[in-house]
Design a protein around this motif. Sequence first.
Motif, PDB file in Angstrom:
ATOM      1  N   PRO A   2       0.821  -1.211   0.000  1.00 38.20           N
ATOM      2  CA  PRO A   2       0.000   0.000   0.000  1.00 38.20           C
ATOM      3  C   PRO A   2       0.851   1.256   0.000  1.00 38.20           C
ATOM      4  CG  PRO A   2       0.076  -0.954   2.190  1.00 38.20           C
ATOM      5  CD  PRO A   2       0.768  -1.931   1.267  1.00 38.20           C
ATOM      6  N   VAL A   7      -3.192   4.283   2.692  1.00 40.32           N
ATOM      7  CA  VAL A   7      -3.365   4.233   4.143  1.00 40.32           C
ATOM      8  C   VAL A   7      -4.258   5.385   4.590  1.00 40.32           C
ATOM      9  CG1 VAL A   7      -2.172   4.419   6.359  1.00 40.32           C
ATOM     10  CG2 VAL A   7      -1.169   3.062   4.521  1.00 40.32           C
ATOM     11  N   LYS A  71      -2.881  -1.454  12.405  1.00 39.08           N
ATOM     12  CA  LYS A  71      -3.374  -2.433  11.430  1.00 39.08           C
ATOM     13  C   LYS A  71      -4.270  -3.476  12.080  1.00 39.08           C
ATOM     14  CE  LYS A  71      -1.753  -6.213   8.462  1.00 39.08           C
ATOM     15  NZ  LYS A  71      -2.624  -5.980   7.309  1.00 39.08           N
ATOM     16  N   ALA A 118      -0.301   5.781  12.520  1.00 40.71           N
ATOM     17  CA  ALA A 118       0.108   5.352  11.184  1.00 40.71           C
ATOM     18  C   ALA A 118       0.739   6.498  10.402  1.00 40.71           C
ATOM     19  CB  ALA A 118      -1.099   4.801  10.429  1.00 40.71           C
ATOM     20  N   TRP A 122       4.139   6.857   8.102  1.00 40.35           N
ATOM     21  CA  TRP A 122       3.961   6.833   6.654  1.00 40.35           C
ATOM     22  C   TRP A 122       4.222   8.181   5.982  1.00 40.35           C
ATOM     23  CZ3 TRP A 122       3.270   3.078   3.082  1.00 40.35           C
ATOM     24  CH2 TRP A 122       3.005   1.786   3.556  1.00 40.35           C
ATOM     25  N   VAL A 177      -9.136  -1.802   6.620  1.00 37.24           N
ATOM     26  CA  VAL A 177      -7.987  -1.387   7.427  1.00 37.24           C
ATOM     27  C   VAL A 177      -7.020  -2.551   7.601  1.00 37.24           C
ATOM     28  CG1 VAL A 177      -7.236  -0.572   9.699  1.00 37.24           C
ATOM     29  CG2 VAL A 177      -9.299   0.399   8.656  1.00 37.24           C
ATOM     30  N   THR A 181      -3.768  -1.931   4.716  1.00 38.53           N
ATOM     31  CA  THR A 181      -2.781  -1.050   5.330  1.00 38.53           C
ATOM     32  C   THR A 181      -1.657  -1.885   5.938  1.00 38.53           C
ATOM     33  OG1 THR A 181      -3.727  -0.996   7.584  1.00 38.53           O
ATOM     34  CG2 THR A 181      -4.631   0.557   5.967  1.00 38.53           C
TER      35      THR A 181
END
Length: 395
Positions: A2, A7, A71, A118, A122, A177, A181
């Motif tokens: 991903p 995300v 996650k 997250a 990311w 999700v 992700t």
Amino acid sequence: MPTAWRVFLVFFLAYFLSYFFRSANAVLAPDLSRDLALSPAQLGLMTSLFYLSFALVQIPLGPLLDRYGPKSVTPGLMLLGCAGSLIFSSAQSFTALALGRVLLGIGFAGVLMGAMKAFSLWFPDKRYATTSSLLVALGSTGALVAATPLAVLKEAVGWRGVFGWGSLAIAAVACAVFFFTRNTPPGVPWPKGKSGAGFAQVWRNPQLLRIAFLGFSITGGLLAFQTLWGGAFLYAQRMEALEVGNLLFLFSLFASTGFLVMGVLADRLGIARVTAVASLVFATGLLTLALFEAVLPNSAFYLIYPLLGFCGGANILTLAHARLIFPPELTARATTTVNLFGIGGTFLLQWWMGLLVGAWGYSAALGFVGLLLLVALWAYRPLLGASQHTFNSKA
């Protein structure tokens, strides 16, 4: 694998549902009260239980996210929300409604903080604030769908159908999700969580307590109004469901705009100043409704409701302010603490407003929240002269 924006998209969908379900009772209040013979106090308590369970989950949520990552933690909690929506859809008593509402609160408790965790891995640091603000602004459009569109949908499938089909939507996004992700980008190791020893330093900080009290009042006041009593108040003015939905739609539209604009203004003018001015206007709007309820024409609500929504969007700045006054190793604990106060304030204010509405009417309930916010602003005022970019343990 991903991408970062995939995300973002998946967590946006989850946060959209969170905002929709927390807001739905504002439009559905008359149906719930009629079908299950709920008093104003019961309606307020039942609706506010979402925020009580949501707030309580914040305490163990940080360590869980640090250890296992969003996650698995976020979708695991969301499945409990799915069960809550099913229970709510078939409820025949106040107790069943309350249980469903509690499970919905637990289910969505890990969405925003999971997204923040997250995004910290990311997205680069220089885009973290922008990305987080964008998530809140876009996700809050769930409240728009919980206004006029929900009023129309309710007429088509009934409030039970809304929650029945809603449970499938929650399950679908929870799966998204989990399957679409990752906790970290490829090749990036998962950071180890830190101990909770720093919580004592956070809770002893007087600046944070001032921010948390304002967060309690502005976040609690905004969400208690947006997700229940703003709609119930309009019904008490003998408005039809569609007009109530239109006004709540405007409120939520301007709140979403406020989430974006307040961040830009805060970067230019200072977080404390923007937060204080917006909170003062929000309190003034509530007091106007309280003092002039009997004489306000319906047209006045089309000015007051958007203004309340826009200025209420400043509540997100309390999280940003808390993050700025602590060193990096304590910012997560600081923002979680302020979030606990804000969501806990929503539970208490939504419940207390129901008690006040039942005893003395809407003017007393709205006036109480407006005055509470003025007291919180008085406590917050020492921070107006402090640097917003410097850690300082005294205020």
